[in-house]
Design an enzyme around this catalytic site. Sequence first.
Site, PDB file in Angstrom:
ATOM      1  N   ASN A 130      41.593  43.939  46.545  1.00  0.00           N
ATOM      2  CA  ASN A 130      41.010  43.663  45.238  1.00  0.00           C
ATOM      3  C   ASN A 130      39.549  43.294  45.436  1.00  0.00           C
ATOM      4  OD1 ASN A 130      43.225  44.129  43.540  1.00  0.00           O
ATOM      5  ND2 ASN A 130      44.092  42.169  44.128  1.00  0.00           N
TER       6      ASN A 130
ATOM      7  N   ARG B 127      37.260  41.875  43.640  1.00  0.00           N
ATOM      8  CA  ARG B 127      36.791  40.964  42.572  1.00  0.00           C
ATOM      9  C   ARG B 127      37.389  39.585  42.824  1.00  0.00           C
ATOM     10  NH1 ARG B 127      41.723  40.406  40.399  1.00  0.00           N
ATOM     11  NH2 ARG B 127      43.060  42.225  40.560  1.00  0.00           N
TER      12      ARG B 127
ATOM     13  N   ARG C 293      50.920  29.932  36.545  1.00  0.00           N
ATOM     14  CA  ARG C 293      50.258  30.665  35.457  1.00  0.00           C
ATOM     15  C   ARG C 293      51.035  30.430  34.170  1.00  0.00           C
ATOM     16  NH1 ARG C 293      48.403  36.699  37.375  1.00  0.00           N
ATOM     17  NH2 ARG C 293      47.790  36.162  39.519  1.00  0.00           N
TER      18      ARG C 293
END
Length: 453
Positions: free
Chosen positions: A290, A292, A338
């Site tokens: 990833n 980012r 989350r």
Amino acid sequence: MFDKVLIANRGEVALRIWRACKSLGLQTVAVYSEADRDLRHVKLADSSICIGPAPASKSYLLQERILLAAQLTGAQAIHPGYGFLSENAHFVKAIEEADLTFIGPSSAAIACMGDKVSAKQAMIAAGVPCVPGSEGAVPESESEILECARKVGYPLIIKAAGGGGGRGMRVVNAESELLGAVTLTREEANAAFGNPVVYMERFLQAPRHVEIQILADQHGNAIWLGERDCSTQRRHQKLIEESPAPGVSRDSIERIGQLCVKACLAIGYVGAGTFEFLYENEAFFFIEMNTRVQVEHPVTEMVTGVDIVAEQLRVAMGLPLSITQDKISLSGHAIECRINAENAWTFSPSAGTVSDWLPPGGPGIRIESHLRPGYRMTSHYDSLIAKVIAHGATRQQAIERMKVALSELIIAGFDSNIPLHQEILKTPQFVQGGANIHYLEHYLSEREGNQMS
Ligand code: ADP
């Protein structure tokens, strides 16, 4: 160098980026959709500009509008956050061509890592272990496909080169299912990602998801910041993440971390990034990178003390990383839950207006959220509404602090998955640590079975 950053995102991550910018004395520009004009970071930013109606396809995903917003406000740099345009090589190329700074790697690095076939080839070349597989796109002719699969072995998984977000994958258990599965996955991949190329990997039966956070600057420095275990997943979506990964030997993590740093230097990577691995029988297998900042970056920040978003900004300004590898050590244990706006058991998305919002506090507790009383939760965007991060001297203390925090947390006005987190934290598998990526799905289906009988 730049002194004004456009935040090309919304929600909790936009607020996180705003905070990092301010801590470095940078000016900020918020872009927002008509549904988001009251978001906290929009109010806090030095300037803000509406870029379209609520649907992301008419606002946050419109590259030209974001570039225009940068020109109109005089922002010289763009931070993409995660999701939306954060891994879109065309967008990054347009930023580069407009002589603006993208806060992340080059468009070339994103293009290379965004295609999972070329990413795997780059990793193999850099000596990073990958899941054994087709080592390139699945061939065209039926006989070659069958031959390729025999070499990989069954069960295998067919994956889209352009895939993401847990989509574009199909498990094949026997040769009789193979050709149909390849055709279907190609069609789906073409429809979803505009790229029909698929590749094959051996399907690992009970792996864990362990990933390595890296940071690299423009001066040839690259470091790794420990690992995160993100095996608590439902439908390939992460729900709880933690650092360090329970029960994985420090020697093997150390070896893989160093290989990731080597790979970064080999591909000329700059910025923050994550190497994702499946971990099975004490071996690591690279699956993707990833390019980012990730949703789960706070657990790494809590155990290393490094501000990853601030480092992203520094590196993009051309400054060297503010820390060196010998200063990185993991202190204690951190866990992130989350919190999504969804029913905890049916997972159906929930919408409404926040009538009450009381975030928890206390030692080791960190909240990343854009919620406030009056916030309207709509179906236009991701269901993530808050991240609760608990840090403790030990894993057990982090779990206990998380339990207390979740019992304090009040979000009224729509459903959230807080009760699911509270239940997971008590399961023997979670308490013991080191469960594989399937345990949550197994737990949920057993739970459902028990309730029906
Ligand atoms: P995406 O980019 O869509 O997230 P990944 O390649 O990261 O795709 O895979 C997502 C998830 O799919 C992994 O976390 C794992 O749960 C499962 N998966 C992917 N490849 C394999 C494999 N070779 N064997 C077993 N499970 C896999």
